[in-house]
Design an enzyme around this catalytic site. Structure first.
Site, mmCIF file in Angstrom:
data_model
loop_
_atom_site.group_PDB
_atom_site.id
_atom_site.type_symbol
_atom_site.label_atom_id
_atom_site.label_comp_id
_atom_site.label_asym_id
_atom_site.label_seq_id
_atom_site.Cartn_x
_atom_site.Cartn_y
_atom_site.Cartn_z
ATOM 1 N N HIS A 7 -10.469 -6.510 8.305
ATOM 2 C CA HIS A 7 -11.159 -6.285 7.032
ATOM 3 C C HIS A 7 -12.470 -5.513 7.238
ATOM 4 C CE1 HIS A 7 -8.630 -9.839 6.336
ATOM 5 N NE2 HIS A 7 -8.613 -9.491 5.066
ATOM 6 N N GLU B 295 0.819 -1.201 0.000
ATOM 7 C CA GLU B 295 0.000 0.000 0.000
ATOM 8 C C GLU B 295 0.863 1.264 0.000
ATOM 9 O OE1 GLU B 295 -2.351 -3.321 0.683
ATOM 10 O OE2 GLU B 295 -0.639 -2.675 1.920
#
Length: 336
Positions: free
Chosen positions: A128, A59
């Site tokens: 998540h 990321e």
């Protein structure tokens, strides 16, 4: 055309890429695979691997490269596979993207969009399911958007891609694949097209910083965004409270005028969001309402939020503000 939010987002990306060759899309598995939620399905085949491509699992690298591309003159729209994964890239967003225009005295901008699935509802567990919007609204120079329906998702995404400053685009996962009635469980049968959102073909945009009044009312103002708009609607339907429901759509810039006008009219305010209570975006909303509407308030401002705990996988549906919890708060505010 009737579309799910996934389809609307995919169509928005398609429209933006077709209109402007400088728009590029990349991230983990977004190319050949079409993204873990299929939001980018077919874009690589249509526009080629130079404009829609896969990246390593980094990321930090995804956002860092996007910032460089944006400063060069491209308009990257990147996907972070889950909002929970953005933390390694947070320094790039805060220290580089958000400050690009200011530190260069306007010589450079960072016209990039970072798309992220946010929130719970898919039993994804602690890594998540987070709702980190307050981490971005605190950063001067970033804009933060949270759509609640397919029509807004497409229009807001196109506006974000055309924006000259960095935009954090948070996509509630519970709304991805069909309508949501505000309750815990979805039907197991596939969604029928007549249940989906009406999304026009072609180009349209929704200005960032403009809220939508989803329901007019006179007894209490409900401020919500994303999935919680539907929860608020369910609570109002079940309680019969004459609430005005405002879908913020854009957290920064914020449509303060619409909020203030509504609260001055109703005299009461309830704020609903999925993220934890302490230092959540609802605290900022409460402060603004207090500052601008103090002499019109007839009851304390109330917040209905997630718990102040790490995301509780086993108690996911109890963690979410649901219609009953919101309904109890609406009733209490009216009785205050």
């Amino acid at each position: 055309m009737k579309r799910t939010m996934v389809e609307a987002i995919r169509d928005g990306l398609d429209v933006a890429m077709g209109k402007n060759d400088d728009v590029v899309v990349f991230g983990e598995d977004v190319g050949y695979f079409g993204g873990v939620f299929r939001c980018t399905q077919g874009l690589q085949q249509k526009y080629g691997s130079h404009r829609c491509f896969d990246t390593p699992i980094s990321e930090l690298g995804i956002v860092g490269v996007a910032i460089g591309m944006a400063a060069y003159g491209l308009r990257p729209c990147v996907e972070v596979q889950f909002a929970d994964y953005v933390y390694p890239a947070y320094d790039q967003l805060v220290s580089e993207a958000a400050r690009m225009r200011y530190r260069s005295n306007g010589d450079f901008t960072a016209p990039l969009v970072v798309r992220m699935p946010t929130g719970g509802g898919i039993f994804g567990g602690q890594t998540h399911s987070q709702s980190p919007e307050a981490l971005f609204t605190h950063v001067a120079g970033l804009k933060t958007v949270v759509p609640s329906n397919p029509y807004d998702a497409k229009g807001l995404l196109i506006a974000a891609i055309e924006e000259d400053d960095p935009v954090i685009f948070l996509e509630p996962k519970r709304l991805y694949n069909g309508p949501f009635d505000g309750h815990h469980e979805r039907p197991v049968t596939p969604w029928s097209k007549h249940d989906l959102g009406e999304v026009p073909d072609g180009h349209y945009s929704i200005p960032l910083g403009k809220a939508a009044i989803r329901r007019t009312g006179s007894a209490v103002t409900v401020l919500a965004y994303g999935t919680m708009v539907h929860v608020a609607e369910a609570a109002v339907k079940e309680t019969g409270v004459d609430a005005e429901i405002i879908d913020l759509r854009s957290l920064l810039p914020l449509d303060l005028d619409t909020i203030v006008a509504s609260v001055k009219k109703t005299g009461r305010c309830v704020i609903v969001h999925e993220a934890t209570l302490t230092s959540g975006f609802g605290a900022e909303l409460a402060a603004l309402v207090q500052e601008h509407c103090f002499y019109h308030l007839e009851a304390p401002i109330e917040r209905v939020t997630g718990w102040d705990t790490p995301y509780p996988h086993a108690q996911e549906w109890d963690y979410f503000p649901g219609p009953q919890r919101v309904g109890r708060t609406l009733t209490a505010v009216l009785e205050a």
